[in-house]
Design a protein around this motif. Structure first.
Motif, mmCIF file in Angstrom:
data_model
loop_
_atom_site.group_PDB
_atom_site.id
_atom_site.type_symbol
_atom_site.label_atom_id
_atom_site.label_comp_id
_atom_site.label_asym_id
_atom_site.label_seq_id
_atom_site.Cartn_x
_atom_site.Cartn_y
_atom_site.Cartn_z
ATOM 1 N N GLN A 13 0.715 -1.051 0.001
ATOM 2 C CA GLN A 13 0.108 0.020 0.116
ATOM 3 C C GLN A 13 0.847 1.312 -0.033
ATOM 4 N N ASP A 14 2.110 1.215 0.402
ATOM 5 C CA ASP A 14 2.999 2.296 0.419
ATOM 6 C C ASP A 14 3.231 2.764 -0.949
ATOM 7 N N LYS A 15 2.761 3.763 -1.522
ATOM 8 C CA LYS A 15 3.080 4.282 -2.948
ATOM 9 C C LYS A 15 4.484 5.309 -3.068
ATOM 10 N N VAL A 16 4.940 5.291 -2.189
ATOM 11 C CA VAL A 16 6.363 6.004 -2.035
ATOM 12 C C VAL A 16 7.482 5.195 -2.283
ATOM 13 N N ASN A 17 7.461 4.355 -1.243
ATOM 14 C CA ASN A 17 8.612 3.401 -1.003
ATOM 15 C C ASN A 17 8.604 2.064 -1.536
ATOM 16 N N CYS A 18 9.289 1.314 -2.209
ATOM 17 C CA CYS A 18 9.224 0.159 -3.027
ATOM 18 C C CYS A 18 9.247 -1.096 -1.893
ATOM 19 N N SER A 19 8.193 -1.809 -1.804
ATOM 20 C CA SER A 19 8.048 -2.769 -0.855
ATOM 21 C C SER A 19 8.931 -4.139 -1.362
ATOM 22 N N TYR A 22 12.286 -3.177 -0.123
ATOM 23 C CA TYR A 22 12.316 -2.937 1.547
ATOM 24 C C TYR A 22 12.344 -4.417 2.054
ATOM 25 N N LYS A 23 11.684 -5.280 1.360
ATOM 26 C CA LYS A 23 11.792 -6.685 1.929
ATOM 27 C C LYS A 23 13.103 -7.598 1.687
ATOM 28 N N ILE A 24 13.627 -7.479 0.386
ATOM 29 C CA ILE A 24 14.547 -8.503 -0.378
ATOM 30 C C ILE A 24 16.047 -7.548 -0.611
ATOM 31 N N GLY A 25 15.941 -6.369 -0.717
ATOM 32 C CA GLY A 25 17.124 -5.459 -1.056
ATOM 33 C C GLY A 25 17.355 -5.612 -2.561
ATOM 34 N N ALA A 26 16.249 -6.098 -3.251
ATOM 35 C CA ALA A 26 16.171 -5.952 -4.603
ATOM 36 C C ALA A 26 15.076 -5.790 -5.163
ATOM 37 N N CYS A 27 14.955 -5.332 -6.659
ATOM 38 C CA CYS A 27 13.707 -4.862 -7.275
ATOM 39 C C CYS A 27 13.609 -5.277 -8.647
ATOM 40 N N ARG A 28 12.782 -5.837 -9.211
ATOM 41 C CA ARG A 28 12.956 -6.440 -10.613
ATOM 42 C C ARG A 28 12.824 -5.175 -11.527
ATOM 43 N N GLY A 30 14.612 -2.231 -10.918
ATOM 44 C CA GLY A 30 16.022 -1.695 -10.695
ATOM 45 C C GLY A 30 15.954 -0.177 -10.651
ATOM 46 N N ASP A 31 16.867 0.438 -11.323
ATOM 47 C CA ASP A 31 16.616 2.101 -11.364
ATOM 48 C C ASP A 31 15.580 2.432 -12.039
ATOM 49 N N ARG A 32 14.631 1.701 -12.883
ATOM 50 C CA ARG A 32 13.674 2.344 -13.417
ATOM 51 C C ARG A 32 12.354 2.279 -12.500
ATOM 52 N N CYS A 33 12.592 1.772 -11.381
ATOM 53 C CA CYS A 33 11.487 1.582 -10.489
ATOM 54 C C CYS A 33 10.976 2.997 -10.099
ATOM 55 N N SER A 34 9.573 3.177 -10.000
ATOM 56 C CA SER A 34 8.986 4.602 -9.728
ATOM 57 C C SER A 34 9.005 5.011 -8.223
ATOM 58 N N ARG A 35 9.288 3.836 -7.568
ATOM 59 C CA ARG A 35 9.192 3.951 -5.870
ATOM 60 C C ARG A 35 10.829 4.097 -5.322
ATOM 61 N N LYS A 36 10.794 4.687 -4.308
ATOM 62 C CA LYS A 36 12.093 4.766 -3.425
ATOM 63 C C LYS A 36 12.842 3.347 -3.123
ATOM 64 N N HIS A 37 14.125 3.254 -3.345
ATOM 65 C CA HIS A 37 14.557 2.411 -2.784
ATOM 66 C C HIS A 37 15.513 2.357 -1.374
ATOM 67 N N VAL A 38 14.875 2.714 -0.239
ATOM 68 C CA VAL A 38 15.547 3.061 0.852
ATOM 69 C C VAL A 38 16.480 1.799 1.340
ATOM 70 N N LYS A 39 17.930 2.337 1.513
ATOM 71 C CA LYS A 39 18.817 1.345 1.949
ATOM 72 C C LYS A 39 18.790 1.475 3.647
ATOM 73 N N PRO A 40 18.853 0.345 4.293
ATOM 74 C CA PRO A 40 18.811 0.820 5.742
ATOM 75 C C PRO A 40 20.341 1.145 6.305
ATOM 76 N N SER A 41 20.450 1.915 7.002
ATOM 77 C CA SER A 41 21.644 2.642 7.657
ATOM 78 C C SER A 41 22.432 1.162 8.614
ATOM 79 N N GLU A 96 17.819 -19.427 -5.661
ATOM 80 C CA GLU A 96 17.773 -20.128 -6.619
ATOM 81 C C GLU A 96 17.122 -19.578 -7.861
ATOM 82 N N ASN A 97 16.357 -18.272 -7.763
ATOM 83 C CA ASN A 97 15.675 -17.772 -8.973
ATOM 84 C C ASN A 97 16.550 -17.461 -10.133
ATOM 85 N N ASN A 98 15.900 -17.435 -11.005
ATOM 86 C CA ASN A 98 16.805 -16.932 -12.377
ATOM 87 C C ASN A 98 16.318 -15.636 -13.020
ATOM 88 N N ASN A 99 15.714 -14.860 -12.261
ATOM 89 C CA ASN A 99 15.329 -13.370 -12.304
ATOM 90 C C ASN A 99 16.415 -12.512 -12.293
#
Length: 184
Positions: A13-19, A22-28, A30-41, A96-99
């Protein structure tokens, strides 16, 4: 409003941050994602992207399932032992994913955040100027042959050239005059 935003942070439901990020540290995306990729401190978990090269996805692979498992077990044990240098490990997850965004990703969860930070710092310093891109870096990460092989090849090449008289400097004869060079 602040309570609502806090309650949906990192969810679908968070339209600003990429879920996903946030959950796995990777996004399908990548840099084209419209949401923020927040790296934890700080985190107990570190991500080593594209670390495990799964031979199962290699078209030239000729390993049977038992050999594939042995290959993975050897990698897993080696990785676990390497991470233990930095602190107590609670869990290691190898994708084991191939994505594209998950292939070969390895996650190590330490018991303490400072152990994860030590591992991150040490692993980043192995690649020179803190490079974490590994095989996808645009700069050369040179892999060196063993000293023994390097010496052996050097000696074999010199011997081969001497035997065939291909390299004037490798042949012990009277010196010949310098050839003239044409300029083009």
């Amino acid at each position: 409003m602040a309570n609502y935003l806090a309650s949906i942070f990192g969810t679908e439901q968070d339209k600003v941050n990429c879920s996903f990020y946030y959950k796995i540290g990777a996004c399908r995306h990548g840099d084209r994602c419209s949401r923020k990729h927040v790296k934890p401190s700080y985190s107990q978990t570190i991500l080593l992207p594209n670390l495990y090269q799964n031979p199962q996805y290699d078209p030239k692979n000729k390993m049977n399932p038992s050999q594939l498992q042995n290959h993975f077990d050897a990698f897993y044990e080696d990785f676990w032992c390497e991470m233990c240098k930095y602190g107590e490990i609670e869990e290691v997850v190898v994708c084991e994913n191939n994505n594209d965004h998950l292939i070969g990703n390895v996650y190590a969860r330490f018991k303490y955040e400072d152990s994860a930070q030590k591992a991150c710092d040490a692993l980043n310093s192995r690649c020179g100027e803190g490079c974490v891109r590994g095989g996808f870096c645009n700069f050369i990460h040179r892999k060196e042959p063993s000293d023994e092989l390097d010496r052996e090849l050097d000696l074999s090449t010199k011997k081969w050239l001497r035997q065939r008289g291909r390299d004037e400097r490798s042949v012990t004869r009277s010196p010949s005059p310098e050839p003239t060079r044409k300029r083009f």
